[in-house]
Design an enzyme around this catalytic site. Sequence first.
Site, mmCIF file in Angstrom:
data_model
loop_
_atom_site.group_PDB
_atom_site.id
_atom_site.type_symbol
_atom_site.label_atom_id
_atom_site.label_comp_id
_atom_site.label_asym_id
_atom_site.label_seq_id
_atom_site.Cartn_x
_atom_site.Cartn_y
_atom_site.Cartn_z
ATOM 1 N N LYS A 216 1.206 14.852 -4.584
ATOM 2 C CA LYS A 216 1.492 13.800 -5.560
ATOM 3 C C LYS A 216 0.207 13.165 -6.082
ATOM 4 C CE LYS A 216 3.836 11.182 -2.666
ATOM 5 N NZ LYS A 216 3.982 11.982 -1.444
ATOM 6 N N ARG B 240 9.869 4.704 -2.287
ATOM 7 C CA ARG B 240 10.079 5.634 -1.183
ATOM 8 C C ARG B 240 11.420 5.389 -0.497
ATOM 9 N NH1 ARG B 240 4.390 6.952 -0.062
ATOM 10 N NH2 ARG B 240 4.288 8.560 1.519
ATOM 11 N N ARG C 287 -6.414 18.048 4.968
ATOM 12 C CA ARG C 287 -6.687 16.995 3.984
ATOM 13 C C ARG C 287 -7.810 16.081 4.454
ATOM 14 N NH1 ARG C 287 -1.954 13.558 1.224
ATOM 15 N NH2 ARG C 287 -1.574 12.650 3.274
ATOM 16 N N ARG D 280 -7.400 11.268 7.740
ATOM 17 C CA ARG D 280 -6.520 10.140 8.019
ATOM 18 C C ARG D 280 -5.866 10.311 9.376
ATOM 19 N NH1 ARG D 280 -2.822 9.826 2.769
ATOM 20 N NH2 ARG D 280 -1.293 9.303 4.372
ATOM 21 N N ARG E 225 6.472 11.774 9.862
ATOM 22 C CA ARG E 225 6.431 11.445 8.432
ATOM 23 C C ARG E 225 7.415 12.296 7.645
ATOM 24 N NH1 ARG E 225 0.469 12.134 7.008
ATOM 25 N NH2 ARG E 225 1.071 11.489 4.923
HETATM 26 P P1 ADP Z 1 1.565 10.618 1.744
HETATM 27 O O1 ADP Z 1 2.214 10.733 0.417
HETATM 28 O O2 ADP Z 1 0.585 11.670 2.003
HETATM 29 O O3 ADP Z 1 2.548 10.444 2.853
HETATM 30 P P2 ADP Z 1 0.602 7.900 1.167
HETATM 31 O O4 ADP Z 1 -0.845 7.670 1.064
HETATM 32 O O5 ADP Z 1 1.426 7.814 -0.057
HETATM 33 O O6 ADP Z 1 0.709 9.323 1.862
HETATM 34 O O7 ADP Z 1 1.262 6.908 2.241
HETATM 35 C C1 ADP Z 1 0.728 6.760 3.525
HETATM 36 C C2 ADP Z 1 1.573 5.817 4.345
HETATM 37 O O8 ADP Z 1 1.592 4.527 3.723
HETATM 38 C C3 ADP Z 1 3.054 6.194 4.445
HETATM 39 O O9 ADP Z 1 3.303 7.109 5.490
HETATM 40 C C4 ADP Z 1 3.703 4.821 4.693
HETATM 41 O O10 ADP Z 1 3.543 4.428 6.034
HETATM 42 C C5 ADP Z 1 2.867 3.913 3.843
HETATM 43 N N1 ADP Z 1 3.456 3.754 2.486
HETATM 44 C C6 ADP Z 1 2.912 4.159 1.296
HETATM 45 N N2 ADP Z 1 3.748 3.895 0.270
HETATM 46 C C7 ADP Z 1 4.839 3.308 0.801
HETATM 47 C C8 ADP Z 1 6.081 2.826 0.272
HETATM 48 N N3 ADP Z 1 6.361 2.881 -1.031
HETATM 49 N N4 ADP Z 1 6.976 2.293 1.143
HETATM 50 C C9 ADP Z 1 6.727 2.219 2.458
HETATM 51 N N5 ADP Z 1 5.605 2.670 3.022
HETATM 52 C C10 ADP Z 1 4.658 3.206 2.223
#
Ligand code: ADP
Length: 210
Positions: free
Chosen positions: A13, A88, A123, A156, A167
Amino acid sequence: MNLILLGAPGAGKGTQAEKICEKLSIPAISTGNMLREAMANGTEMGLQAKSFIDAGKLVPDEVVIGIIRERLTAEDCRNGFILDGFPRTIPQAEALDNMGVRIDKVIDIEVPDEKIAARLSGRRVCLKCGATYHTEYKKPKTEGVCDVCGDELVQRKDDMPETVLDRLKTYHEQTEPLKGYYEKKGILRVVEGQEDVADTTALTFKALED
Ligand code: ADP
Ligand code: ZN
């Protein structure tokens, strides 16, 4: 154009968000990057988010909804924006609707679970500017160094194998229902993630047109 990028962790994404950002000159907004920045700065919100993120769980809806509500009022969002990693959950999507935010298209990047672990383990990210790389698929010019800002690249904590399964489970249970939510509105477009980033980007751009 107001866009949402949907997809499993590691589906790409963020990379596609960057490409659309360059093409359409609209900001890519990543809740994940904003939360990591808050963590790096040791803010109250960052401390609150850390335990959820490290466990592969979602940060509470009210926290991320608050972040997005504020971010979307910024001047640079006037001509559109790309949401990467938000919404999400269904309540997050409903919150967007209730803010009166109109979404033009939702691009869902599909990558099978079997491929996710390999993508995430390779990553690497820059905690300073949020750029992401991959040890095989998207190498920086100099190993371990961010092309954009020169900062050090790190893995990360939540990309470690022990958290990845959690996840993915969270994604299937809480985020995947959003596909149906936006399908019903007629704005969902599905892109099959390809091995080669450029191929995925071509499909993404095509999806923006229909
Ligand atoms: P990825 O898409 O690789 O899982 P992100 O960088 O988008 O990684 O998100 C990392 C973490 O941040 C998620 O696993 C969650 O814990 C938190 N997070 C990010 N966006 C949201 C969201 N919209 N709602 C809840 N938690 C979020
Ligand atoms: Zn950087």
